[in-house]
Write a protein that holds these residues in place. Structure first.
Motif, short mmCIF file in Angstrom:
data_model
loop_
_atom_site.label_atom_id
_atom_site.label_comp_id
_atom_site.label_asym_id
_atom_site.label_seq_id
_atom_site.Cartn_x
_atom_site.Cartn_y
_atom_site.Cartn_z
N THR A 32 0.89 -1.35 0.18
CA THR A 32 0.01 -0.51 0.00
C THR A 32 0.76 1.61 -0.18
OG1 THR A 32 -0.18 -0.10 2.72
CG2 THR A 32 -2.25 -1.36 1.38
N TRP A 33 0.35 3.04 -0.50
CA TRP A 33 1.24 3.58 -0.45
C TRP A 33 0.97 4.26 1.01
CZ3 TRP A 33 3.99 5.49 -4.11
CH2 TRP A 33 3.66 4.79 -5.02
N SER A 34 0.22 3.66 1.62
CA SER A 34 -0.21 4.13 3.39
C SER A 34 -0.98 2.97 3.45
CB SER A 34 0.09 5.92 3.31
OG SER A 34 -1.13 6.25 3.33
N ALA A 35 -1.63 3.04 5.03
CA ALA A 35 -1.93 2.07 5.33
C ALA A 35 -3.97 3.42 5.72
CB ALA A 35 -1.79 1.75 6.93
N ASP A 36 -3.24 4.58 5.68
CA ASP A 36 -4.52 5.94 5.55
C ASP A 36 -4.83 5.54 4.15
OD1 ASP A 36 -4.28 6.07 7.81
OD2 ASP A 36 -2.57 7.43 7.33
N ALA A 37 -4.22 5.51 3.31
CA ALA A 37 -4.52 5.86 1.88
C ALA A 37 -5.77 4.16 1.40
CB ALA A 37 -3.40 5.29 1.15
N VAL A 38 -5.78 3.44 2.60
CA VAL A 38 -6.52 1.89 1.79
C VAL A 38 -7.41 2.04 3.57
CG1 VAL A 38 -5.50 0.50 0.83
CG2 VAL A 38 -4.94 0.57 2.78
N ALA A 39 -7.48 2.86 4.28
CA ALA A 39 -8.39 2.99 5.94
C ALA A 39 -9.97 2.46 5.12
CB ALA A 39 -8.23 3.76 6.19
N ALA A 40 -10.43 2.97 4.20
CA ALA A 40 -11.08 2.27 3.55
C ALA A 40 -11.86 1.07 3.41
CB ALA A 40 -12.10 3.54 2.07
N ALA A 41 -11.14 0.69 3.03
CA ALA A 41 -10.80 -1.35 3.11
C ALA A 41 -10.88 -1.73 4.68
CB ALA A 41 -9.92 -1.64 1.55
N ILE A 42 -10.00 -1.52 5.28
CA ILE A 42 -9.66 -2.15 6.39
C ILE A 42 -11.12 -2.08 7.18
CG2 ILE A 42 -8.38 -1.78 8.65
CD1 ILE A 42 -6.23 -0.92 6.93
N ARG A 43 -11.90 -1.15 6.93
CA ARG A 43 -12.94 -0.19 8.13
C ARG A 43 -14.33 -1.42 7.54
NH1 ARG A 43 -11.15 5.13 7.98
NH2 ARG A 43 -12.16 5.51 6.40
N ALA A 44 -13.84 -1.92 6.08
CA ALA A 44 -14.35 -3.05 5.42
C ALA A 44 -14.26 -4.21 5.96
CB ALA A 44 -14.57 -2.55 4.14
N GLY A 45 -13.80 -4.42 6.55
CA GLY A 45 -12.86 -6.33 6.89
C GLY A 45 -11.62 -6.30 6.58
N ALA A 46 -11.30 -5.46 5.69
CA ALA A 46 -10.08 -6.52 5.63
C ALA A 46 -8.79 -6.52 6.32
CB ALA A 46 -9.31 -5.51 3.91
N ARG A 47 -8.03 -7.12 6.83
CA ARG A 47 -7.32 -7.56 7.55
C ARG A 47 -5.60 -7.55 7.23
NH1 ARG A 47 -9.36 -14.00 9.57
NH2 ARG A 47 -11.10 -12.91 10.50
N LEU A 48 -5.44 -7.18 6.34
CA LEU A 48 -4.09 -6.70 5.35
C LEU A 48 -3.38 -7.12 6.53
CD1 LEU A 48 -4.65 -3.30 4.39
CD2 LEU A 48 -4.46 -5.71 3.24
N ASP A 49 -3.11 -9.07 7.27
CA ASP A 49 -2.01 -9.39 8.39
C ASP A 49 -0.63 -8.91 7.56
OD1 ASP A 49 -3.57 -9.38 9.73
OD2 ASP A 49 -4.62 -11.62 9.97
N ARG A 50 -0.23 -8.67 6.36
CA ARG A 50 1.13 -9.47 6.09
C ARG A 50 1.22 -7.87 5.66
NH1 ARG A 50 3.06 -12.97 2.05
NH2 ARG A 50 4.72 -13.55 4.35
N THR A 51 1.33 -7.06 5.33
CA THR A 51 1.37 -5.15 4.15
C THR A 51 3.57 -5.21 4.12
OG1 THR A 51 1.09 -4.21 6.01
CG2 THR A 51 -0.95 -4.99 5.04
N TRP A 52 3.09 -4.07 2.92
CA TRP A 52 4.14 -3.43 3.00
C TRP A 52 3.31 -2.08 2.51
CZ3 TRP A 52 8.70 -5.07 3.41
CH2 TRP A 52 10.51 -4.10 2.81
N ASP A 53 3.99 -1.10 4.07
CA ASP A 53 3.44 -0.11 3.85
C ASP A 53 4.97 1.20 3.23
OD1 ASP A 53 2.85 3.29 5.18
OD2 ASP A 53 1.55 1.91 5.71
#
Length: 556
Positions: free
Chosen positions: A45-66
């Motif tokens: 992700t470019w940043s966690a904030d940039a995909v915050a809508a997906a995280i709030r919708a249920g995306a766990r993203l346990d393995r990420t590269w910010d």
């Protein structure tokens, strides 16, 4: 290199998912995007904030590269937008990144760019992609996601070349950024009735107009003014007037800061009255009725923005008072009915981190004890209290006072640890960057003059040195803490539990009552596992004080 996917969320739920070895998956709603995120893939992700809508919708993203968090690790500081990360990866001058369109006439003078081109002729990303306004189609989102993956691959190579710990730190920092989004979304449970009672006790009943607010101020001011009769009107919110008032009582102080006043508490009754006033005033003005209205939602959750990095040594930060909640208000932080908190606080973490990052075997041996300061005191031949002050003074660059002799003993008995601190201090004095255990670059080139002041205050170089001396420890401790938090985040999920507060060295986990003991054991085991991965072994022992409580204030 690890296979990396990438994900971008655009305007109104439009987005794209780029699996590692498959064509891009265009999406037009968040639910389909979330469903496309394979949990076994590390998602860029470019940043966690940039995909915050997906995280709030249920995306766990346990393995990420910010990308943003890793950019901060590599380059230091706070600024880490896509335009800067892209520029750093492609050898472009960050001063030349284009500004986002403002809609004024000057935009008409800017160079035209084909509407589907992400990269400008000068090599920089187009500004409206960075701002998000350009991300209106799945195809554009896919192009932006591929750009993120290119940057991430370069960052991955840089971190891998720095060693396994540097690579692991990048992954933990990325996970912490996702946790920050979850913390803000979930909020901290608050007993509203208890909070109202506590605010009333400190600030008075909730005012309904300006007149009532002024009346409450007068009630808070009255005990201070009564302790020094005949002083007339004094604005207690004006430090100059307060100093004059204290001088009339024979109390001469250089400032009205709390620690200065505490040293004069026995000089005159007005001093303890003023300290109590300060406590009440802080709650009234910072954590009072407006705070409750603005930050505690209708679901009785305290919410504020979180950040995984403070832009300096790398500590987590939070807004809405989450990192500075007065002890008097902690009884209001209460678990839901049939739920509890597992509260865990790292014990003596900074000296243990010093033992780890310096590689001082003698100091590491002291960490085998629950109380690190006792074996250090025995080694130095001093009381435990003196040993504690000496160790803390060593990390903060303080060489005077009662612990000065013990400090010399530390240099004799633990030369490797003390030399590690001194090297950092020397680099800081020269304005050179220092690095944490996980490889974060911490800048010390604070703007200003290196000249000394006539009144003998420390020079800027001295301040830089002390900052650097502590930053290599504090920043490393922050990395361990975030690695622990990231481990706990995933480990407690099967117990229907989640982290609701990260406070420097302390975790608060919201847990169903029936899983309390299991969750507490899981949190402790997570520390052992995270510390082993972070350190690369078990040379240093880390401990946590873990308890199960209903209210935060019950934790000792």
């Amino acid at each position: 290199m690890e296979d990396l996917g990438a994900v971008v969320v655009g305007v109104d739920g439009v987005g794209a998912v780029l699996p590692p070895h498959s064509p891009a998956l265009p999406t037009t709603d968040l639910n389909s995007l979330v469903e496309a995120l394979d949990p076994t893939v590390r998602w860029v992700t470019w940043s966690a904030d940039a995909v915050a809508a997906a995280i709030r919708a249920g995306a766990r993203l346990d393995r990420t590269w910010d990308v943003a968090e890793v950019h901060r690790l590599i380059h230091g500081g706070w600024a880490a937008g896509p335009e800067l990360a892209w520029a750093a990866t492609h050898g472009l001058d960050p001063q030349d990144v284009p500004s986002a369109p403002t809609g004024d006439l000057f935009d008409l003078l800017s160079d035209e760019l084909p509407p589907e081109d992400l990269v400008r002729p000068d090599g920089h990303l187009r500004a409206d992609a960075v701002s998000g306004a350009w991300l209106t189609t799945p195809q554009r989102c896919a192009a932006f996601a591929e750009a993120a993956r290119q940057v991430a691959r370069h960052q991955h190579e840089v971190r891998r070349a720095a060693g396994p710990r540097a690579l692991a730190t990048a992954c933990a920092e990325s996970a912490a950024a996702v946790l920050c989004v979850e913390l803000e979304s979930a909020g901290l449970p608050i007993d509203r009735a208890a909070a109202s009672r506590l605010v009333t006790a400190a600030a008075g009943p909730e005012p309904h107009d300006v007149a009532e607010e002024l009346a409450s101020r007068q009630v808070r001011d009255a005990p201070v003014l009564a302790a020094l009769p005949g002083t007339g009107h004094v604005d207690l919110r004006n430090p100059a007037q307060v100093k004059t008032m204290l001088a009339r009582a024979g109390v001469d102080v250089p400032s009205t800061r709390k620690w200065v006043l505490e040293a004069q508490v026995g000089a005159h009754p007005v001093v303890p009255a003023l300290l109590e006033w300060r406590r009440q005033e802080r709650i009234a003005t910072t954590y009072g009725w407006r705070w409750l209205r603005e930050h505690v939602g209708s679901d009785d959750r305290l919410r504020g923005a979180w950040a995984a990095c403070d832009g300096a040594a790398g500590r987590m930060t939070a807004q809405a008072g989450l990192h500075n909640l007065p002890a008097e208000l902690r009884p209001a932080v209460a678990a839901d009915e049939d739920w509890v908190f597992v509260r865990a606080d790292l014990g003596q973490v900074e000296p243990r981190v010093l033992a780890a990052v310096s590689g001082d075997r003698a100091f590491a041996a002291a960490t085998r004890e629950n109380d690190l300061y006792s074996p250090v005191a025995a080694q130095l031949g001093v009381e435990r209290s003196v040993a504690k002050i000496a160790v803390l003074a060593a990390m903060y660059g303080q060489r005077s006072g009662s612990a000065a002799q013990a400090l010399r003993g530390l240099e004799r008995e633990y030369p490797v640890a003390m030399a590690h601190l001194q090297r950092a201090q020397d680099a800081g004095r020269r304005g050179e960057p220092v690095h944490t255990f996980g490889g974060r670059r911490v800048r010390t080139d604070i703007p200003g003059s290196d000249g000394s002041d006539d009144d003998g205050r420390d020079t800027l170089s001295s301040a830089r040195g002390r900052f650097a001396r502590n930053a290599v420890i504090q920043g490393s401790a922050a990395e361990l803490f975030k690695a622990w938090a990231a481990t706990v985040r995933v480990a407690v999920r099967p117990l229907r539990s989640r982290i609701v507060l990260c406070l420097h060295d302390e975790l608060l986990v919201h847990v169903p009552q029936e899983y309390a003991d299991q969750a507490a054991a899981t949190v402790d085991q997570a520390l052992t596992d995270a510390a082993r991965r972070w350190l690369g072994g078990e040379q240093v022992r880390f401990v946590a004080d873990t308890s199960v409580v209903r209210r935060w204030s019950e934790a000792k």
